[in-house]
Design a protein around this motif. Structure first.
Motif, mmCIF file in Angstrom:
data_model
loop_
_atom_site.group_PDB
_atom_site.id
_atom_site.type_symbol
_atom_site.label_atom_id
_atom_site.label_comp_id
_atom_site.label_asym_id
_atom_site.label_seq_id
_atom_site.Cartn_x
_atom_site.Cartn_y
_atom_site.Cartn_z
ATOM 1 N N UNK A 55 99.003 -41.610 3.522
ATOM 2 C CA UNK A 55 99.238 -42.648 4.536
ATOM 3 C C UNK A 55 99.683 -42.002 5.848
ATOM 4 N N UNK A 56 100.651 -41.087 5.759
ATOM 5 C CA UNK A 56 101.159 -40.418 6.960
ATOM 6 C C UNK A 56 100.046 -39.614 7.639
ATOM 7 N N UNK A 57 99.261 -38.908 6.849
ATOM 8 C CA UNK A 57 98.179 -38.089 7.411
ATOM 9 C C UNK A 57 97.159 -38.955 8.136
ATOM 10 N N UNK A 58 96.778 -40.058 7.513
ATOM 11 C CA UNK A 58 95.772 -40.933 8.122
ATOM 12 C C UNK A 58 96.286 -41.575 9.403
ATOM 13 N N UNK A 59 97.485 -42.165 9.330
ATOM 14 C CA UNK A 59 98.029 -42.834 10.512
ATOM 15 C C UNK A 59 98.383 -41.817 11.593
ATOM 16 N N UNK A 60 98.865 -40.651 11.178
ATOM 17 C CA UNK A 60 99.203 -39.613 12.146
ATOM 18 C C UNK A 60 97.984 -39.073 12.873
ATOM 19 N N UNK A 61 96.815 -39.194 12.252
ATOM 20 C CA UNK A 61 95.574 -38.764 12.890
ATOM 21 C C UNK A 61 94.952 -39.862 13.738
ATOM 22 N N UNK A 62 95.608 -41.031 13.761
ATOM 23 C CA UNK A 62 95.108 -42.114 14.586
ATOM 24 C C UNK A 62 94.179 -43.076 13.883
ATOM 25 N N UNK A 63 94.081 -43.017 12.555
ATOM 26 C CA UNK A 63 93.229 -43.953 11.826
ATOM 27 C C UNK A 63 93.823 -45.357 11.931
ATOM 28 N N UNK A 64 93.017 -46.386 12.116
ATOM 29 C CA UNK A 64 93.538 -47.756 12.160
ATOM 30 C C UNK A 64 94.202 -48.135 10.840
ATOM 31 N N UNK A 65 95.183 -49.019 10.916
ATOM 32 C CA UNK A 65 95.913 -49.430 9.717
ATOM 33 C C UNK A 65 94.981 -50.074 8.696
ATOM 34 N N UNK A 66 94.124 -50.986 9.144
ATOM 35 C CA UNK A 66 93.225 -51.667 8.212
ATOM 36 C C UNK A 66 92.289 -50.684 7.524
ATOM 37 N N UNK A 67 91.758 -49.739 8.285
ATOM 38 C CA UNK A 67 90.863 -48.750 7.701
ATOM 39 C C UNK A 67 91.612 -47.860 6.708
ATOM 40 N N UNK A 68 92.849 -47.512 7.037
ATOM 41 C CA UNK A 68 93.661 -46.704 6.121
ATOM 42 C C UNK A 68 93.895 -47.429 4.812
ATOM 43 N N UNK A 69 94.236 -48.712 4.891
ATOM 44 C CA UNK A 69 94.452 -49.499 3.676
ATOM 45 C C UNK A 69 93.196 -49.533 2.823
ATOM 46 N N UNK B 234 107.256 -50.296 3.758
ATOM 47 C CA UNK B 234 108.639 -50.733 3.936
ATOM 48 C C UNK B 234 109.581 -49.925 3.056
ATOM 49 N N UNK B 235 109.212 -49.749 1.801
ATOM 50 C CA UNK B 235 110.072 -49.038 0.861
ATOM 51 C C UNK B 235 110.164 -47.550 1.181
ATOM 52 N N UNK B 236 109.040 -46.956 1.573
ATOM 53 C CA UNK B 236 109.001 -45.504 1.766
ATOM 54 C C UNK B 236 109.413 -45.066 3.163
ATOM 55 N N UNK B 237 108.988 -45.830 4.177
ATOM 56 C CA UNK B 237 109.199 -45.397 5.558
ATOM 57 C C UNK B 237 110.218 -46.247 6.307
ATOM 58 N N UNK B 238 110.527 -47.435 5.783
ATOM 59 C CA UNK B 238 111.526 -48.289 6.426
ATOM 60 C C UNK B 238 110.945 -49.376 7.293
ATOM 61 N N UNK B 239 109.644 -49.330 7.536
ATOM 62 C CA UNK B 239 108.980 -50.344 8.343
ATOM 63 C C UNK B 239 107.504 -50.367 7.958
ATOM 64 N N UNK B 240 106.797 -51.360 8.489
ATOM 65 C CA UNK B 240 105.393 -51.520 8.150
ATOM 66 C C UNK B 240 104.511 -50.433 8.739
ATOM 67 N N UNK B 241 103.259 -50.376 8.297
ATOM 68 C CA UNK B 241 102.363 -49.312 8.742
ATOM 69 C C UNK B 241 102.050 -49.361 10.231
ATOM 70 N N UNK B 242 102.062 -50.543 10.846
ATOM 71 C CA UNK B 242 101.786 -50.610 12.284
ATOM 72 C C UNK B 242 102.890 -49.935 13.086
ATOM 73 N N UNK B 243 104.141 -50.148 12.671
ATOM 74 C CA UNK B 243 105.258 -49.480 13.355
ATOM 75 C C UNK B 243 105.204 -47.980 13.115
ATOM 76 N N UNK B 244 104.923 -47.569 11.877
ATOM 77 C CA UNK B 244 104.810 -46.137 11.590
ATOM 78 C C UNK B 244 103.698 -45.517 12.424
#
Length: 229
Positions: free
Chosen positions: A136-150, A165-175
């Motif tokens: 998840x971190x790798x995909x979002x950190x590379x700029x992949x859209x949240x929906x595509x990552x899911x 929420x459990x792992x990072x403290x907030x939703x994927x859009x905030x991350x």
């Protein structure tokens, strides 16, 4: 003065800092949680959604910053419960256990190495990190859209949100927004012009970059980078 090094715990960073005045040492949100030592006490820094400024506290600090998503399994608490908070470790673990651990860290050659040993012992007794969280971190950190990552990870939007929420403290859009900020800062610090930084980091334009930096970091980009206004 702030210094850091890679930890023997994979993905973690060991750091020390000695602010010289109250309010020094702005901490930017980064998707991480830290185990802290200050004045002989052990604390935990939860994931931030905005810049954190130490208030009226000087003197030496040490910490170990865990790779995003890995701290909850080591600390036994969901990340969202500590969002934008600094708490005593004794608020999370039994007081007698924390006293023993504090004694070990305080008796170490230096607090940073003591924290690292504590983290390594915790990791040795915990389940291995969930590889999905790193994906998840790798995909979002590379700029992949949240929906595509899911979709690519086979999670679905709701499940990705719960896991985040459990792992990072907030939703994927905030991350994703926080990780985009750090992509931009890396480019800008390397001397890339701000307009090009905005485009390469995934912002709509330079004004979008400026708004995000001010909202997340609390300063204009130029000031944050030490270039003046």
């Amino acid at each position: 003065m702030y210094e850091e090094r890679a930890s023997r715990l994979p993905g973690a960073v060991v750091w020390t800092n000695t602010p010289t005045r109250p309010g020094a040492g702005r901490v930017l949100p980064d998707g991480c949680m830290d185990l802290l030592w200050h004045d002989g006490r052990l604390m935990v820094a939860g994931p931030d959604t905005r810049a954190y400024l130490p208030d009226g506290v000087t003197g030496p600090w040490a910490g170990i910053r865990f790779y995003p998503g890995t701290a909850p399994a080591l600390l036994g608490v969901p990340a969202h419960e500590l969002r934008d908070r600094r708490v005593e470790l004794a608020d999370l673990w039994p007081a007698a256990q924390v006293r023993r651990l504090s004694g070990r860290v305080n008796a170490a050659p230096d607090p940073a190495s003591g924290l690292e040993e504590l983290a390594l012992r915790q990791a040795a007794g915990a389940e291995p990190p969930d590889p999905l969280l790193r994906q998840i971190v790798t995909a979002l950190g590379a700029g992949r859209p949240v929906a595509a990552t899911a979709d690519e990870l086979g999670l679905g939007a709701r499940r990705l949100h719960r896991r985040s929420l459990s792992a990072f403290g907030y939703g994927p859009k905030t991350l994703a927004r926080i990780l985009r900020l750090h992509r931009a800062l890396s480019l800008a610090r390397a001397g890339v012009p701000f307009a090009e930084t905005a485009a390469r980091a995934g912002y709509a334009d330079q004004a979008h970059l400026a708004r995000d930096v001010r909202e997340l970091a609390g300063l204009p980009l130029g000031e944050l980078l030490g270039r003046g206004g």
